[in-house]
Design a protein around this motif. Structure first.
Motif, PDB file in Angstrom:
ATOM      1  N   ARG A   3       2.267  -9.282  -2.178  1.00 30.41           N
ATOM      2  CA  ARG A   3       2.017  -8.936  -3.459  1.00 30.41           C
ATOM      3  C   ARG A   3       0.924  -8.152  -3.587  1.00 30.41           C
ATOM      4  NH1 ARG A   3       3.680 -14.494  -4.901  1.00 30.41           N
ATOM      5  NH2 ARG A   3       5.472 -14.572  -5.847  1.00 30.41           N
ATOM      6  N   HIS A   4      -0.266  -8.558  -2.975  1.00 25.32           N
ATOM      7  CA  HIS A   4      -1.473  -7.959  -3.217  1.00 25.32           C
ATOM      8  C   HIS A   4      -2.123  -7.914  -1.874  1.00 25.32           C
ATOM      9  CE1 HIS A   4      -0.616  -8.821  -7.464  1.00 25.32           C
ATOM     10  NE2 HIS A   4      -0.661 -10.187  -7.074  1.00 25.32           N
ATOM     11  N   ALA A   5      -2.297  -6.607  -1.280  1.00 27.36           N
ATOM     12  CA  ALA A   5      -2.878  -6.553   0.106  1.00 27.36           C
ATOM     13  C   ALA A   5      -4.185  -7.169   0.129  1.00 27.36           C
ATOM     14  CB  ALA A   5      -3.059  -5.072   0.313  1.00 27.36           C
ATOM     15  N   ALA A   6      -5.162  -7.207  -0.841  1.00 27.89           N
ATOM     16  CA  ALA A   6      -6.154  -7.740  -0.571  1.00 27.89           C
ATOM     17  C   ALA A   6      -5.910  -9.240  -0.582  1.00 27.89           C
ATOM     18  CB  ALA A   6      -7.422  -7.520  -1.692  1.00 27.89           C
ATOM     19  N   LEU A   7      -5.436  -9.872  -1.408  1.00 27.60           N
ATOM     20  CA  LEU A   7      -4.926 -11.276  -1.239  1.00 27.60           C
ATOM     21  C   LEU A   7      -4.273 -11.835   0.039  1.00 27.60           C
ATOM     22  CD1 LEU A   7      -4.774 -14.045  -2.938  1.00 27.60           C
ATOM     23  CD2 LEU A   7      -2.452 -13.404  -3.823  1.00 27.60           C
ATOM     24  N   ASP A   8      -3.441 -10.861   0.433  1.00 29.78           N
ATOM     25  CA  ASP A   8      -2.622 -11.217   1.804  1.00 29.78           C
ATOM     26  C   ASP A   8      -3.737 -11.549   2.786  1.00 29.78           C
ATOM     27  OD1 ASP A   8      -0.433 -11.062   0.401  1.00 29.78           O
ATOM     28  OD2 ASP A   8       0.061  -9.024   1.177  1.00 29.78           O
ATOM     29  N   ALA A   9      -4.791 -10.752   2.786  1.00 32.46           N
ATOM     30  CA  ALA A   9      -5.754 -10.644   4.006  1.00 32.46           C
ATOM     31  C   ALA A   9      -6.531 -11.778   3.626  1.00 32.46           C
ATOM     32  CB  ALA A   9      -6.493  -9.332   3.837  1.00 32.46           C
ATOM     33  N   GLN A  10      -7.071 -12.259   2.546  1.00 36.63           N
ATOM     34  CA  GLN A  10      -7.923 -13.222   1.998  1.00 36.63           C
ATOM     35  C   GLN A  10      -7.373 -14.418   2.298  1.00 36.63           C
ATOM     36  OE1 GLN A  10      -8.870 -13.089  -2.273  1.00 36.63           O
ATOM     37  NE2 GLN A  10     -10.391 -14.819  -2.008  1.00 36.63           N
ATOM     38  N   VAL A  11      -6.010 -14.602   2.324  1.00 38.14           N
ATOM     39  CA  VAL A  11      -5.203 -15.868   2.568  1.00 38.14           C
ATOM     40  C   VAL A  11      -5.727 -16.278   3.956  1.00 38.14           C
ATOM     41  CG1 VAL A  11      -3.093 -16.928   2.808  1.00 38.14           C
ATOM     42  CG2 VAL A  11      -3.435 -15.658   0.814  1.00 38.14           C
ATOM     43  N   LEU A  12      -5.358 -15.348   5.053  1.00 41.51           N
ATOM     44  CA  LEU A  12      -5.573 -15.379   6.598  1.00 41.51           C
ATOM     45  C   LEU A  12      -7.054 -16.019   6.537  1.00 41.51           C
ATOM     46  CD1 LEU A  12      -3.226 -12.613   7.631  1.00 41.51           C
ATOM     47  CD2 LEU A  12      -2.579 -15.110   7.361  1.00 41.51           C
ATOM     48  N   GLU A  13      -7.960 -14.927   6.049  1.00 35.33           N
ATOM     49  CA  GLU A  13      -9.350 -15.282   6.179  1.00 35.33           C
ATOM     50  C   GLU A  13      -9.985 -16.750   5.830  1.00 35.33           C
ATOM     51  OE1 GLU A  13     -13.261 -14.066   7.672  1.00 35.33           O
ATOM     52  OE2 GLU A  13     -10.972 -13.664   8.201  1.00 35.33           O
ATOM     53  N   GLU A  14      -9.520 -17.015   4.681  1.00 36.75           N
ATOM     54  CA  GLU A  14      -9.917 -18.213   4.005  1.00 36.75           C
ATOM     55  C   GLU A  14      -9.490 -19.233   4.996  1.00 36.75           C
ATOM     56  OE1 GLU A  14     -12.122 -19.420   1.789  1.00 36.75           O
ATOM     57  OE2 GLU A  14     -12.410 -17.392   1.026  1.00 36.75           O
ATOM     58  N   LEU A  15      -8.244 -19.149   5.282  1.00 37.91           N
ATOM     59  CA  LEU A  15      -7.625 -20.513   6.063  1.00 37.91           C
ATOM     60  C   LEU A  15      -8.289 -20.598   7.493  1.00 37.91           C
ATOM     61  CD1 LEU A  15      -3.923 -20.515   5.090  1.00 37.91           C
ATOM     62  CD2 LEU A  15      -5.825 -22.056   4.372  1.00 37.91           C
ATOM     63  N   ARG A  16      -8.549 -19.260   8.094  1.00 35.72           N
ATOM     64  CA  ARG A  16      -9.189 -19.356   9.300  1.00 35.72           C
ATOM     65  C   ARG A  16     -10.743 -19.882   9.185  1.00 35.72           C
ATOM     66  NH1 ARG A  16     -13.024 -16.792  11.788  1.00 35.72           N
ATOM     67  NH2 ARG A  16     -13.274 -15.277  10.150  1.00 35.72           N
ATOM     68  N   LEU A  17     -11.264 -19.190   8.165  1.00 38.56           N
ATOM     69  CA  LEU A  17     -12.667 -19.909   8.005  1.00 38.56           C
ATOM     70  C   LEU A  17     -12.757 -21.683   7.847  1.00 38.56           C
ATOM     71  CD1 LEU A  17     -14.047 -17.278   5.742  1.00 38.56           C
ATOM     72  CD2 LEU A  17     -14.728 -17.658   8.076  1.00 38.56           C
ATOM     73  N   SER A  18     -11.572 -22.171   7.409  1.00 42.31           N
ATOM     74  CA  SER A  18     -11.276 -23.413   7.158  1.00 42.31           C
ATOM     75  C   SER A  18     -10.994 -24.216   8.447  1.00 42.31           C
ATOM     76  CB  SER A  18     -10.512 -23.764   5.920  1.00 42.31           C
ATOM     77  OG  SER A  18     -10.949 -23.550   4.684  1.00 42.31           O
ATOM     78  N   GLY A  19     -10.943 -23.628   9.443  1.00 41.86           N
ATOM     79  CA  GLY A  19     -10.436 -24.097  10.640  1.00 41.86           C
ATOM     80  C   GLY A  19      -9.123 -24.307  11.156  1.00 41.86           C
ATOM     81  N   ILE A  20      -8.183 -23.488  10.155  1.00 40.17           N
ATOM     82  CA  ILE A  20      -6.629 -23.352  10.439  1.00 40.17           C
ATOM     83  C   ILE A  20      -6.290 -22.180  10.909  1.00 40.17           C
ATOM     84  CG2 ILE A  20      -4.441 -23.377   9.045  1.00 40.17           C
ATOM     85  CD1 ILE A  20      -6.301 -25.223   7.032  1.00 40.17           C
TER      86      ILE A  20
END
Length: 190
Positions: free
Chosen positions: A147-164
């Protein structure tokens, strides 16, 4: 919570196409269940499924679980419902949530601001860590609508930073009649 969104349909059909992803008799946890389409599908495939959402949605989930109970139990599955609000601190997690072998989520992040994303990442990190009573680490299946390019990238980054770690499931592997280039499916591990 009263609409069956595209992500839920795509993920439910992906499970139907890949029933080996659901281990009969093992626990599945559906986060932000809404109407319950994803979790009810897992239960119909034989999982012991826990549907969760915020308290105002729980009555709808209970009604949908009851409406499908006979069909689910005939296939060896089971379904139950509990409220879960990711914004609570500390999180109120049941033992069933912590022991789930399969964690499911469809369209969990849709706000342009990503306001719930950090809470979701914290929740998923907690749920996916090794736990007593669970012989192996759980698997994660997420459906996310672009829906939102910034959110799409943020989803991947936040989960990566959480160890996922997330791996995108190729569109060709989605159900032929229930796929869209705007719906991304991810398999995740901790």
């Amino acid at each position: 919570g009263t609409v069956i969104w595209e992500c839920g349909i795509v993920l439910a059909k992906y499970l139907e196409l890949n029933p080996q992803l659901v281990v009969k008799g093992h626990g599945a946890l559906d986060l932000g269940s809404g109407t319950g389409i994803v979790g009810l599908t897992a239960a119909a495939l034989g999982a012991q499924t826990l549907l969760t959402d915020v308290p105002p949605v729980v009555p709808l989930l209970l009604a949908n679980a009851e409406a499908n109970r006979v069909a689910i139990e005939a296939r060896g599955g089971f379904v139950s419902v509990l409220p879960l609000d990711w914004q609570q601190s500390p999180l109120q997690l049941s033992d069933d949530m912590l022991r789930a072998d399969l964690i499911l989520g469809a369209d969990l992040t849709y706000q342009p601001s990503g306001e719930l994303l950090r809470n979701l990442a914290r929740l998923l990190s907690t749920l996916m860590q090794p736990a007593v009573g669970r012989p192996h680490r759980p698997r994660l299946l997420l459906a996310h609508k672009r829906r939102h390019a910034a959110l799409d990238a943020q989803v991947l980054e936040e989960l990566r930073l959480s160890g996922i770690g997330l791996k995108q499931i190729p569109l060709e592997e989605h159900h032929a009649d229930y796929r869209s280039e705007s719906i991304l499916l991810y398999a995740g591990t901790w």
